[in-house]
Enzyme design. Sequence first.
Site, PDB file in Angstrom:
ATOM      1  CG  HIS A   1     -56.296 -30.341  51.462  1.00  0.00           C
ATOM      2  ND1 HIS A   1     -57.295 -31.132  51.090  1.00  0.00           N
ATOM      3  CD2 HIS A   1     -56.820 -29.785  52.626  1.00  0.00           C
ATOM      4  CE1 HIS A   1     -58.048 -31.444  51.865  1.00  0.00           C
ATOM      5  NE2 HIS A   1     -57.937 -30.502  52.655  1.00  0.00           N
TER       6      HIS A   1
ATOM      7  CD  GLU B   1     -57.804 -22.877  56.290  1.00  0.00           C
ATOM      8  OE1 GLU B   1     -59.017 -23.117  55.810  1.00  0.00           O
ATOM      9  OE2 GLU B   1     -56.967 -23.720  57.060  1.00  0.00           O
TER      10      GLU B   1
ATOM     11  CE  LYS C   1     -60.521 -25.906  47.540  1.00  0.00           C
ATOM     12  NZ  LYS C   1     -61.369 -25.080  48.337  1.00  0.00           N
TER      13      LYS C   1
ATOM     14  CE  LYS D   1     -58.169 -33.320  55.396  1.00  0.00           C
ATOM     15  NZ  LYS D   1     -58.228 -32.390  56.144  1.00  0.00           N
TER      16      LYS D   1
ATOM     17  CE  LYS E   1     -56.942 -24.875  60.315  1.00  0.00           C
ATOM     18  NZ  LYS E   1     -58.130 -24.851  59.277  1.00  0.00           N
TER      19      LYS E   1
ATOM     20  CG  ASP F   1     -56.680 -29.886  58.806  1.00  0.00           C
ATOM     21  OD1 ASP F   1     -57.426 -30.701  58.607  1.00  0.00           O
ATOM     22  OD2 ASP F   1     -56.797 -28.694  59.091  1.00  0.00           O
TER      23      ASP F   1
ATOM     24  CG  HIS G   1     -62.337 -29.797  50.054  1.00  0.00           C
ATOM     25  ND1 HIS G   1     -61.556 -30.116  51.097  1.00  0.00           N
ATOM     26  CD2 HIS G   1     -62.240 -28.729  49.861  1.00  0.00           C
ATOM     27  CE1 HIS G   1     -61.134 -29.094  51.747  1.00  0.00           C
ATOM     28  NE2 HIS G   1     -61.764 -27.959  50.805  1.00  0.00           N
TER      29      HIS G   1
HETATM   30  C1  BG6 Z   1     -60.246 -29.068  55.330  1.00  0.00           C
HETATM   31  C2  BG6 Z   1     -59.471 -28.946  56.780  1.00  0.00           C
HETATM   32  O1  BG6 Z   1     -59.790 -30.353  54.833  1.00  0.00           O
HETATM   33  O2  BG6 Z   1     -59.637 -28.189  54.618  1.00  0.00           O
HETATM   34  C3  BG6 Z   1     -59.802 -27.534  57.208  1.00  0.00           C
HETATM   35  O3  BG6 Z   1     -59.656 -29.993  57.517  1.00  0.00           O
HETATM   36  C4  BG6 Z   1     -59.542 -26.363  56.403  1.00  0.00           C
HETATM   37  O4  BG6 Z   1     -59.069 -27.273  58.606  1.00  0.00           O
HETATM   38  C5  BG6 Z   1     -60.235 -26.678  54.878  1.00  0.00           C
HETATM   39  O5  BG6 Z   1     -60.042 -25.297  57.044  1.00  0.00           O
HETATM   40  C6  BG6 Z   1     -59.677 -25.569  54.147  1.00  0.00           C
HETATM   41  O6  BG6 Z   1     -60.725 -26.030  53.025  1.00  0.00           O
HETATM   42  P1  BG6 Z   1     -61.113 -24.849  52.093  1.00  0.00           P
HETATM   43  O7  BG6 Z   1     -61.695 -25.367  50.906  1.00  0.00           O
HETATM   44  O8  BG6 Z   1     -61.756 -23.643  52.688  1.00  0.00           O
HETATM   45  O9  BG6 Z   1     -59.675 -24.065  51.393  1.00  0.00           O
END
Ligand code: BG6
Length: 532
Positions: free
Chosen positions: A275, A251, A217, A183, A378, A270, A213
Amino acid sequence: MAAFSTTANTATAADERVNPLREGLRMQRTAPPCTMVIFGASGDLTKRKLMPALYALARMQRLAPNFHVIGVAISDWSDDTFRQHMRAGVEQFASPNDQLADGGDAASWASFASRLQYVAGNFDDPALYTKLGATLRALPGGDNVLFYLAIPPSLIATIGDQLARAGLNQVSPKGWTRIIVEKPFGRDLASARSLNQALHRVFDEEQIFRIDHYLGKETVRNIIVFRFANGIFEPIWNRRYIDHVQITVAESIGIERRGKYYEEAGALRDMVQNHLLQVLAVVAMEAPVRFEAGPVRDEKVKVISSIRPLLPAGAASHEVCAVRGQYGPGFVGGEPVAGYRDEANVAADSSRETFVALKLGIENWRWAGVPFYLRSGKRLPKRVSEVAIRFKSPPFLMFQDLIPGTGDTAIAANVLVIRIQPDEGISLRFEAKVPGTDMRLRPVKMDFQYGTSFGEPQPEAYETLLLDAMLGDGMLFARYDMVETAWALTTPLLEAWEQFPAPEFPNYAAGSWGPGAADEFIRRDGREWRRP
Ligand code: BG6
């Protein structure tokens, strides 16, 4: 709050470890001989995620003895320089089990490192692909090839075309050739479509693995098991019993030296387009006819395409369905942190959102009238991702008459929380009688925790996903129609936001739960955000 807990039957867990059938299943999850070619091998993703995941798979003996990696990038590195950089990445980013502590694991690293090679070159130079082809054909695992594009999307079409020109889109008639694409997959519907077209010119859809990703999980993978391997949840998983659903991906980190990327992207592109919508799809989809990539992905596309458009024709304002935010300076974990506009490579008057809250309606028989609230941001107070299913209250509450002072509001609704990270698990909140001669109620929790129930470390998402791609299982990857459906939903909102920059930015302090407007947004519906 009181807590019950569940633990897996340890005898069963022990039996499973020695059960030959189970062992057989595990054996099937070993990758066939293959070579992985990583474009963008000198970049951050390769050393942070890909190499630690490959090294973990090697240590778990999930890779074939003649598995090889060819790193490709512009940097003028030798094989040894590449290996040193990758070793540094594994030392810094591997999970504690795979750490190369004090060289104590020198033998296993040495064996892994001997499979790493490097080819330097320019991605638009045909000579690179000739060299790459020759290197591939000289390797014993060279008939099966997995390309990994850990590069910006602007290079995807170039690399695809160059691979085809060099005959590397099907490297050998004796094996398979696949390509994993990172991505962001486009920046709106039009660009995603043209990326898909560019890839389809060169590869069949079955060869293309678009990575998200979150789908790798463990907790997200478990949602499908939770829903469809148990008889008691599915009958109540609908509009008759569920009041609403909240999906939160919070986050505490900021944009971490990714100002240039983030100024182009923002939270909706993003996190939400990929996600959060993927998580929503697994939570809301119908039961697939089979547990296979095709049927599972069909159901996911179906449910995402049933979401009401975010900006229906004639909608007065995008504020009806969404709230955006941008963090200003504040405190996270007691430390002062800069505001978004003060980060490197961010415009001093940037109108890029770092927080999004959405209300989605799924227009089908299961979900009509049940809002799905999504939020991601964020610099929120903590890192927490969860899905919370809030059930409807009992139709009649007899306790408020029975006990003075126990009004409607004193009775908490049942909430099922699927904790994606951290503290992975599932809990169910319900009311219980407090022991004693009085009649008093208090919410308690039934709690399942991966850590205590299984006691085995969870694989990193990239471990699962890389292994799946080597095995040709696309279930946990986004099909072209899923990506386009998710962009079709989000693009009108992105365009409205670009047309009307938010004058109130920054509108939340780093370390808070987002803008006040997000609270008012859900309160208008008589509901509250959870504070996980
Ligand atoms: C990524 C984003 O795809 O996922 C990031 O580009 C983000 O901005 C991240 O921080 C979060 O992934 P995880 O696995 O830490 O929740």
